[in-house]
Scaffold this motif. Structure first.
Motif, PDB file in Angstrom:
ATOM      1  N   SER A 117       0.737  -1.174  -0.014  1.00  0.00           N
ATOM      2  CA  SER A 117      -0.002  -0.035   0.121  1.00  0.00           C
ATOM      3  C   SER A 117       0.890   1.295  -0.049  1.00  0.00           C
ATOM      4  N   ALA A 118       0.411   2.544  -0.717  1.00  0.00           N
ATOM      5  CA  ALA A 118       1.010   3.623  -0.708  1.00  0.00           C
ATOM      6  C   ALA A 118       1.311   4.421   0.680  1.00  0.00           C
ATOM      7  N   SER A 119       0.610   4.033   1.452  1.00  0.00           N
ATOM      8  CA  SER A 119       0.306   4.461   2.911  1.00  0.00           C
ATOM      9  C   SER A 119       1.354   3.593   3.920  1.00  0.00           C
ATOM     10  N   ASP A 120       1.851   2.523   3.346  1.00  0.00           N
ATOM     11  CA  ASP A 120       2.835   1.789   4.377  1.00  0.00           C
ATOM     12  C   ASP A 120       4.023   2.681   4.551  1.00  0.00           C
ATOM     13  N   ALA A 121       4.516   2.660   5.805  1.00  0.00           N
ATOM     14  CA  ALA A 121       5.498   3.288   6.196  1.00  0.00           C
ATOM     15  C   ALA A 121       6.823   2.833   5.606  1.00  0.00           C
ATOM     16  N   PRO A 122       7.798   3.845   5.401  1.00  0.00           N
ATOM     17  CA  PRO A 122       8.997   3.603   4.424  1.00  0.00           C
ATOM     18  C   PRO A 122       9.878   2.604   5.186  1.00  0.00           C
ATOM     19  N   PRO A 123      11.034   1.862   4.933  1.00  0.00           N
ATOM     20  CA  PRO A 123      11.729   1.077   5.429  1.00  0.00           C
ATOM     21  C   PRO A 123      12.564   2.087   6.565  1.00  0.00           C
ATOM     22  N   SER A 124      12.963   3.173   5.999  1.00  0.00           N
ATOM     23  CA  SER A 124      13.768   4.131   6.929  1.00  0.00           C
ATOM     24  C   SER A 124      13.156   5.384   6.635  1.00  0.00           C
ATOM     25  N   PRO A 125      12.410   5.676   7.546  1.00  0.00           N
ATOM     26  CA  PRO A 125      11.874   7.316   7.467  1.00  0.00           C
ATOM     27  C   PRO A 125      12.824   8.459   7.411  1.00  0.00           C
ATOM     28  N   PRO A 126      12.927   9.548   6.766  1.00  0.00           N
ATOM     29  CA  PRO A 126      13.690  10.538   6.748  1.00  0.00           C
ATOM     30  C   PRO A 126      14.170  10.996   8.295  1.00  0.00           C
ATOM     31  N   HIS A 127      15.359  10.948   8.374  1.00  0.00           N
ATOM     32  CA  HIS A 127      16.005  11.348   9.658  1.00  0.00           C
ATOM     33  C   HIS A 127      17.137  12.316   9.640  1.00  0.00           C
ATOM     34  N   ASN A 177      19.872  25.739   9.599  1.00  0.00           N
ATOM     35  CA  ASN A 177      19.916  26.288  11.175  1.00  0.00           C
ATOM     36  C   ASN A 177      18.475  26.416  11.652  1.00  0.00           C
ATOM     37  N   PHE A 178      17.682  25.623  10.840  1.00  0.00           N
ATOM     38  CA  PHE A 178      16.276  25.549  11.556  1.00  0.00           C
ATOM     39  C   PHE A 178      15.699  24.313  11.468  1.00  0.00           C
ATOM     40  N   THR A 179      14.631  24.008  12.214  1.00  0.00           N
ATOM     41  CA  THR A 179      14.009  22.683  12.382  1.00  0.00           C
ATOM     42  C   THR A 179      13.412  22.394  11.130  1.00  0.00           C
ATOM     43  N   ILE A 180      13.500  21.157  10.737  1.00  0.00           N
ATOM     44  CA  ILE A 180      12.903  20.782   9.522  1.00  0.00           C
ATOM     45  C   ILE A 180      11.402  20.678   9.888  1.00  0.00           C
ATOM     46  N   PRO A 181      10.332  21.206   9.092  1.00  0.00           N
ATOM     47  CA  PRO A 181       9.193  21.003   9.268  1.00  0.00           C
ATOM     48  C   PRO A 181       8.538  19.538   9.146  1.00  0.00           C
ATOM     49  N   PRO A 182       7.489  19.183  10.075  1.00  0.00           N
ATOM     50  CA  PRO A 182       6.955  17.929   9.761  1.00  0.00           C
ATOM     51  C   PRO A 182       6.557  17.179   8.654  1.00  0.00           C
ATOM     52  N   HIS A 184       8.023  17.740   5.744  1.00  0.00           N
ATOM     53  CA  HIS A 184       9.218  17.522   5.198  1.00  0.00           C
ATOM     54  C   HIS A 184       9.905  16.459   5.469  1.00  0.00           C
ATOM     55  N   ARG A 185       9.457  15.883   6.657  1.00  0.00           N
ATOM     56  CA  ARG A 185       9.932  14.476   7.056  1.00  0.00           C
ATOM     57  C   ARG A 185       9.353  13.579   6.690  1.00  0.00           C
ATOM     58  N   GLN A 186       8.565  13.638   5.469  1.00  0.00           N
ATOM     59  CA  GLN A 186       7.911  12.498   4.858  1.00  0.00           C
ATOM     60  C   GLN A 186       8.696  12.217   3.276  1.00  0.00           C
ATOM     61  N   THR A 187       8.506  11.102   2.963  1.00  0.00           N
ATOM     62  CA  THR A 187       9.173  10.769   1.644  1.00  0.00           C
ATOM     63  C   THR A 187       8.740  11.413   0.398  1.00  0.00           C
ATOM     64  N   ASP A 188       7.515  11.825   0.602  1.00  0.00           N
ATOM     65  CA  ASP A 188       6.885  12.501  -0.746  1.00  0.00           C
ATOM     66  C   ASP A 188       7.206  14.020  -0.720  1.00  0.00           C
ATOM     67  N   SER A 189       8.162  14.556   0.229  1.00  0.00           N
ATOM     68  CA  SER A 189       8.293  16.043   0.296  1.00  0.00           C
ATOM     69  C   SER A 189       8.949  16.201  -1.220  1.00  0.00           C
ATOM     70  N   PRO A 190       8.509  17.381  -1.674  1.00  0.00           N
ATOM     71  CA  PRO A 190       9.477  17.644  -2.821  1.00  0.00           C
ATOM     72  C   PRO A 190      10.944  18.204  -2.692  1.00  0.00           C
ATOM     73  N   LEU A 191      11.158  18.028  -1.353  1.00  0.00           N
ATOM     74  CA  LEU A 191      12.568  18.794  -1.252  1.00  0.00           C
ATOM     75  C   LEU A 191      13.842  17.846  -1.311  1.00  0.00           C
ATOM     76  N   TYR A 192      13.342  16.433  -1.467  1.00  0.00           N
ATOM     77  CA  TYR A 192      14.572  15.443  -1.692  1.00  0.00           C
ATOM     78  C   TYR A 192      14.873  15.313  -3.038  1.00  0.00           C
ATOM     79  N   GLU A 193      15.879  14.958  -3.126  1.00  0.00           N
ATOM     80  CA  GLU A 193      16.838  14.361  -4.197  1.00  0.00           C
ATOM     81  C   GLU A 193      17.190  13.077  -4.221  1.00  0.00           C
ATOM     82  N   THR A 194      17.382  12.256  -5.210  1.00  0.00           N
ATOM     83  CA  THR A 194      18.070  11.093  -5.299  1.00  0.00           C
ATOM     84  C   THR A 194      18.762  10.707  -6.520  1.00  0.00           C
ATOM     85  N   TYR A 195      18.868   9.631  -6.753  1.00  0.00           N
ATOM     86  CA  TYR A 195      20.072   9.206  -7.590  1.00  0.00           C
ATOM     87  C   TYR A 195      19.510   8.028  -8.628  1.00  0.00           C
ATOM     88  N   GLY A 196      20.303   7.857  -9.918  1.00  0.00           N
ATOM     89  CA  GLY A 196      20.140   6.432 -10.509  1.00  0.00           C
ATOM     90  C   GLY A 196      21.633   6.173 -10.750  1.00  0.00           C
TER      91      GLY A 196
END
Length: 279
Positions: A117-127, A177-182, A184-196
């Motif tokens: 399910s798309a709602s399943d928690a990711p293996p390693s939530p952002p931290h 220098n600031f706390t990351i808003p909740p 953006h602690r989700q894997t669907d946040s547009p602030l993340y980058e990844t790679y191939g």
């Protein structure tokens, strides 16, 4: 073989908090590592007892691969700190311990699940990232020298397709220098980058950058990634050490990655032994 970072790599790592170097391993090396990991996970009894650990067997060579050593010598050691060990300058290179330690290790194997399910928690939530960090993880630059005292090295043993389950990074958050808003602690946040990347690629990232492991979405290949955690020679974060037999099967210099954690004035802590091991 020696390896030095390029100016572009230093700039990228400082800017983003992570760096990818593709195609470091050759096909025969990749094949040997995959065969070893399959045996380790599914048929460990076929391996010598000393090799029944992710730091043993064919994976042992990755712990101090020349590319890893070259990068960590530049980014994990702050100016004036131990560099290649506090030993006489005329000592041969193999007599010098590393100025950093391997403090953690694990294999991340993930399989595509079409029923997930798309709602399943990711293996390693952002931290990590933002201001909620321990002092040991502080990323700094002094006089043009990077200091990333807690650094992860990731070996991608299988190919990774972009946005199909590779590690996510919130680039730049290692210096936020600031706390990351909740939100953006989700894997669907547009602030993340990844790679191939192709198989045999190595990545480096500061533990102070916000990162996470999403679900694996590629039905063609499993995620097969080796994560090694490195710190300065005088620091430790994780509990435990590889089995003594596993470490003793390594060359002496590689063993120094697992020596005990203490740095006394007028004393040396250069070698690994059963009495001087990090647990």
């Amino acid at each position: 073989m020696t390896y030095s970072m390029t100016d572009e790599q230093r700039f990228t790592f400082d800017l983003k908090g992570w760096l990818m170097i593709p195609s470091v391993l050759q096909p025969d090396e990749i094949r040997e590592i995959k065969e070893f990991l399959d045996a380790l996970e599914f048929n460990p009894e076929t391996l010598p007892e000393r090799d029944r650990h992710v730091c043993g067997g064919a994976c042992s060579q990755l712990l101090d691969h020349p590319v890893v050593v070259g990068v960590l010598n530049e980014i994990i050691l702050s100016p004036g700190s131990l560099r290649d060990g506090d030993v006489p300058a005329d000592a041969g290179d193999e007599a010098k311990p590393y100025g950093f330690r391997c403090d953690g290790w694990h294999l991340a194997r993930r399989t595509y699940d079409p029923n997930r399910s798309a709602s399943d928690a990711p293996p390693s939530p952002p931290h990590n990232g933002g201001v909620e960090m321990y002092p040991t993880h502080s990323f700094n630059v002094f006089n043009g020298r990077i200091s990333s005292p807690v650094t992860r090295v990731v070996w991608e043993v299988n190919p990774v397709k972009k946005w199909m389950g590779g590690t996510l990074f919130m680039s730049g958050s290692h210096k936020s220098n600031f706390t990351i808003p909740p939100e953006h602690r989700q894997t669907d946040s547009p602030l993340y980058e990844t790679y191939g990347c192709p198989a045999g690629t190595v990545l480096f990232f500061s533990e102070s950058v916000c990162h996470g492991g999403p679900h694996w979405l590629d039905p063609e290949h499993d995620r097969m990634a080796l994560f090694f955690h490195y710190m300065h020679a005088s620091s430790k974060w994780h509990y435990g050490a590889p089995p003594h037999e596993t470490v003793m099967a390594m060359p002496p210099k590689r063993r120094s990655l697992f020596r005990g954690v203490w740095m006394g004035v007028g004393q040396t802590n250069d070698e690994y032994s059963k009495e001087n091991r990090a647990i």
